[in-house]
Design an enzyme around this catalytic site. Structure first.
Site, PDB file in Angstrom:
ATOM      1  N   TRP A  58       0.798  -1.216   0.000  1.00 57.25           N
ATOM      2  CA  TRP A  58       0.000   0.000   0.000  1.00 57.25           C
ATOM      3  C   TRP A  58       0.833   1.269   0.000  1.00 57.25           C
ATOM      4  O   TRP A  58       0.399   2.289  -0.527  1.00 57.25           O
ATOM      5  CB  TRP A  58      -0.987  -0.017   1.164  1.00 57.25           C
ATOM      6  CG  TRP A  58      -2.108  -0.955   0.853  1.00 57.25           C
ATOM      7  CD1 TRP A  58      -2.313  -2.192   1.360  1.00 57.25           C
ATOM      8  CD2 TRP A  58      -3.126  -0.745  -0.114  1.00 57.25           C
ATOM      9  NE1 TRP A  58      -3.408  -2.780   0.773  1.00 57.25           N
ATOM     10  CE2 TRP A  58      -3.928  -1.901  -0.137  1.00 57.25           C
ATOM     11  CE3 TRP A  58      -3.443   0.300  -0.970  1.00 57.25           C
ATOM     12  CZ2 TRP A  58      -5.037  -2.033  -0.972  1.00 57.25           C
ATOM     13  CZ3 TRP A  58      -4.547   0.168  -1.804  1.00 57.25           C
ATOM     14  CH2 TRP A  58      -5.326  -0.979  -1.800  1.00 57.25           C
ATOM     15  N   GLU A  59       2.004   1.221   0.562  1.00 58.52           N
ATOM     16  CA  GLU A  59       2.843   2.419   0.551  1.00 58.52           C
ATOM     17  C   GLU A  59       3.564   2.567  -0.782  1.00 58.52           C
ATOM     18  O   GLU A  59       3.768   3.671  -1.259  1.00 58.52           O
ATOM     19  CB  GLU A  59       3.868   2.377   1.690  1.00 58.52           C
ATOM     20  CG  GLU A  59       3.259   2.425   3.074  1.00 58.52           C
ATOM     21  CD  GLU A  59       2.496   3.712   3.368  1.00 58.52           C
ATOM     22  OE1 GLU A  59       2.750   4.746   2.728  1.00 58.52           O
ATOM     23  OE2 GLU A  59       1.637   3.672   4.266  1.00 58.52           O
ATOM     24  N   GLY A  60       3.957   1.436  -1.376  1.00 56.14           N
ATOM     25  CA  GLY A  60       4.760   1.495  -2.590  1.00 56.14           C
ATOM     26  C   GLY A  60       6.092   2.171  -2.294  1.00 56.14           C
ATOM     27  O   GLY A  60       6.290   2.728  -1.229  1.00 56.14           O
TER      28      GLY A  60
END
Length: 197
Positions: A58-60
């Site tokens: 989700w953060e990448g």
């Protein structure tokens, strides 16, 4: 037992300000490491592979440049662009427009930050029974929101009301009071992980 107050008082004096909860935990972890204690020693909790994968998904590791390095970018979901972010969702006073990191710097900062967030989650949960999946989901939630100390879901978890706590994830889908599709999907995955045995 080491009296940490003089250390905190001196650093507070040098900085000319107090600490936020994340900084307190990070400083505690640094003291623990200096004393040869692993960061998870006091709680027994560590972020597992599922939690690390969820956070990284989700953060990448965003804003990769043509030269392979990464540059800081403003928060795309906030009206004013704060906080500036780099790498795996890292934020802080050292991250602003123009900051550029290598992949190794992004990875090292993630490892440091996530250890501090895991310690904060462990501290907020106290002795409440917690499965690895629940812990991983809560660290992902806290890494994104910073709200483990104030969220109703933490209180419900400590009470053993796990189904109700799981339902609370879906309330944390807003940025600047607007629901965000990405946050809705992330909270759904965290709730799913939290609910697994």
């Amino acid at each position: 037992m080491l009296d940490r107050k003089p250390i905190f008082d001196e650093v507070r004096h040098l900085l000319g300000r107090g600490f936020d909860p994340h900084e307190v935990t990070a400083l505690d972890c640094a003291i623990d490491r200096a004393l040869g204690m692993p960061a998870h020693a006091a709680t027994g909790h560590r972020l597992g592979a599922a939690g690390k994968a969820l956070i990284r998904k989700w953060e990448g590791c965003g804003k990769r440049r043509a030269d392979g390095r990464f540059e800081a970018y403003p928060d795309p979901g906030s009206a004013d662009g704060d906080p500036w972010t780099i790498g795996w969702g890292s934020t802080g006073p050292d991250i602003a427009r123009g900051v550029i990191w290598t992949q190794a710097q992004c990875d090292a900062r993630f490892d440091r930050d996530v250890a501090a967030y895991a310690e904060e989650v462990a501290g907020a949960l106290g002795p409440a029974p917690t499965t690895q999946n629940q812990f991983d989901a809560l660290v992902s939630f806290h890494y994104n929101t910073g709200a483990i100390g104030t969220a109703t879901l933490t209180k419900l978890h400590r009470q053993g009301s796990f189904a109700e706590a799981r339902g609370e994830f879906g309330r944390w889908i807003y940025n600047d009071r607007k629901p965000m599709r990405g946050l809705k999907a992330r909270r759904a995955e965290e709730a799913d992980l939290y609910g697994r045995a």
